[in-house]
Design an enzyme around this catalytic site. Structure first.
Site, short mmCIF file in Angstrom:
data_model
loop_
_atom_site.label_atom_id
_atom_site.label_comp_id
_atom_site.label_asym_id
_atom_site.label_seq_id
_atom_site.Cartn_x
_atom_site.Cartn_y
_atom_site.Cartn_z
CE1 TYR A 111 1.23 -0.18 4.35
CE2 TYR A 111 0.20 1.97 4.30
CZ TYR A 111 1.03 1.07 4.92
OH TYR A 111 1.67 1.41 6.08
NE ARG A 141 6.80 4.24 0.12
CZ ARG A 141 6.60 5.11 1.09
NH1 ARG A 141 7.60 5.46 1.90
NH2 ARG A 141 5.41 5.66 1.27
NE ARG A 184 -15.16 -21.82 -5.38
CZ ARG A 184 -16.29 -21.30 -4.94
NH1 ARG A 184 -16.58 -20.05 -5.22
NH2 ARG A 184 -17.12 -21.99 -4.21
CE LYS A 200 3.34 3.35 3.13
NZ LYS A 200 3.61 3.49 4.56
N1 PDD Z 1 3.39 5.43 7.11
N2 PDD Z 1 8.14 4.19 8.34
C1 PDD Z 1 6.98 3.54 8.53
C2 PDD Z 1 6.97 2.26 9.27
C3 PDD Z 1 5.78 4.10 8.03
O1 PDD Z 1 4.62 3.43 8.19
C4 PDD Z 1 5.83 5.35 7.36
C5 PDD Z 1 4.60 6.00 6.80
C6 PDD Z 1 7.07 5.98 7.20
C7 PDD Z 1 7.22 7.30 6.50
O2 PDD Z 1 7.06 7.16 5.11
P1 PDD Z 1 6.47 8.36 4.24
O3 PDD Z 1 7.28 9.55 4.54
O4 PDD Z 1 6.64 7.91 2.85
O5 PDD Z 1 5.04 8.51 4.67
C8 PDD Z 1 8.21 5.37 7.70
C9 PDD Z 1 2.16 5.85 6.52
C10 PDD Z 1 1.87 7.29 6.66
C11 PDD Z 1 1.04 4.94 7.02
O6 PDD Z 1 1.28 3.75 7.14
O7 PDD Z 1 -0.07 5.42 7.25
#
Ligand code: PDD
Length: 290
Positions: free
Chosen positions: A36, A55, A102, A151
């Site tokens: 995500y 990313r 399924r 992510k």
């Molecule tokens: N999270 N590290 C972690 C574990 C994160 O979940 C996030 C951001 C960041 C910072 O990344 P960025 O600057 O690209 O937002 C670092 C988002 C906001 C979330 O999970 O809601």
């Protein structure tokens, strides 16, 4: 995140949130098998869209999925969603899961139609009063997996770690692994010592933050020395300044860590400088193509 705005996108359709349904066999639901992004939108304009798309593609490749959309297709979806939800400042969330099969099989990884979901919410940034006070954080051992650079929607450890700070009435849980700083449960962490900014180096232990890369660029522009390198627990606790950065919080000063003041106990001068630079930069981008 604030209450979502009414229109979302699911698998090819824009529709009211209430009408969005997925299969209970979706692998995102069963296994957290997806990736995500969260991207800020300022005055209808996505901020650093290219970095977020890159990313996501990187996260998907790491979990052995092709990106179902080109960057141009993603951009068209963002533009349509932002507009249908009335423009302005939004926090745009989107995720791709491996899809629904399924039944429930760990492997082999099935070739399925991916589930693509986007929604947005009003972007509610920390208020001036919060920024002026700074926030309190707690620390905890980083109990997450060994691929925090992905992510992934599988966020159970992050959720449990964040809950610790809610219980402690703190804004974030700052994570330590074997005596060194990694990041926050949902943010990057930066420290300032003797006027120099330091952020842990990129590695599988941390997410490559998009806001962090903005901070690095703005530091270079403002003549603030920045280095990416290890930060020990002692260096974290002895820092003059600690900041959080994320798409949801921009850059935010931490003034209390585990009940002890950080530096002077006030937001520091380097944070003030970079926060001002960030606001200037946002102003420069306004109205430009994205
Ligand atoms: N999270 N590290 C972690 C574990 C994160 O979940 C996030 C951001 C960041 C910072 O990344 P960025 O600057 O690209 O937002 C670092 C988002 C906001 C979330 O999970 O809601």
């Amino acid at each position: 995140m604030a209450e979502p705005l009414p229109i979302c996108y699911l698998n090819g359709e824009f529709l009211p949130l209430e009408a969005a349904h997925i299969s209970p066999f979706d692998r995102g639901f069963l296994f957290g098998d997806g990736a995500y992004e969260v991207m800020p939108v300022y005055r209808g304009r996505p901020f650093r869209a290219a970095a977020h798309c890159a990313r996501l593609m990187r996260s998907l490749a790491a979990i052995r999925m092709e990106d179902p959309h080109t960057a141009a297709e993603w951009r068209a979806l963002f533009a349509a969603l932002i507009e249908r939800n009335g423009g302005g400042d939004q926090s745009l969330y989107w995720q791709v899961t491996r899809g629904a099969e399924r039944g429930r099989n760990h492997a082999p990884l099935p070739k399925l139609k991916r589930t693509v979901f986007l929604f947005s919410a009003p972007l509610v940034l920390p208020t001036a009063a919060v920024r002026e006070r700074g926030v309190a954080c707690i620390s905890a051992e980083d109990t997450r997996w060994a691929r925090c650079d992905i992510k992934s929607t599988a966020l159970l450890a992050n959720v449990l770690l964040r809950e610790l700070s809610v219980e402690a009435n703190a804004a974030e849980t700052i994570l330590l692994r074997n005596g060194h700083l990694t990041e926050g449960s949902s943010s990057a962490v930066h420290v300032v010592q003797a006027g120099q900014l330091r952020t842990p180096q990129h590695s599988p232990e941390i997410l490559p933050g998009t806001t962090r890369s903005v901070v690095e660029e703005l530091a270079a522009r403002a003549g603030v020395v920045h280095c990416a390198g290890p930060v020990s627990e002692a260096e974290l606790r002895g820092a003059d300044e600690i900041w959080l950065s994320s798409a949801a919080r921009e850059i935010l000063p931490v003034t209390v860590l585990d009940g002890a003041p950080v530096g002077s106990g006030q937001p520091g001068p380097v944070w003030r400088r970079l926060y001002a630079e960030l606001q200037l930069y946002k102003g420069e981008l306004a109205g430009q193509p994205w």
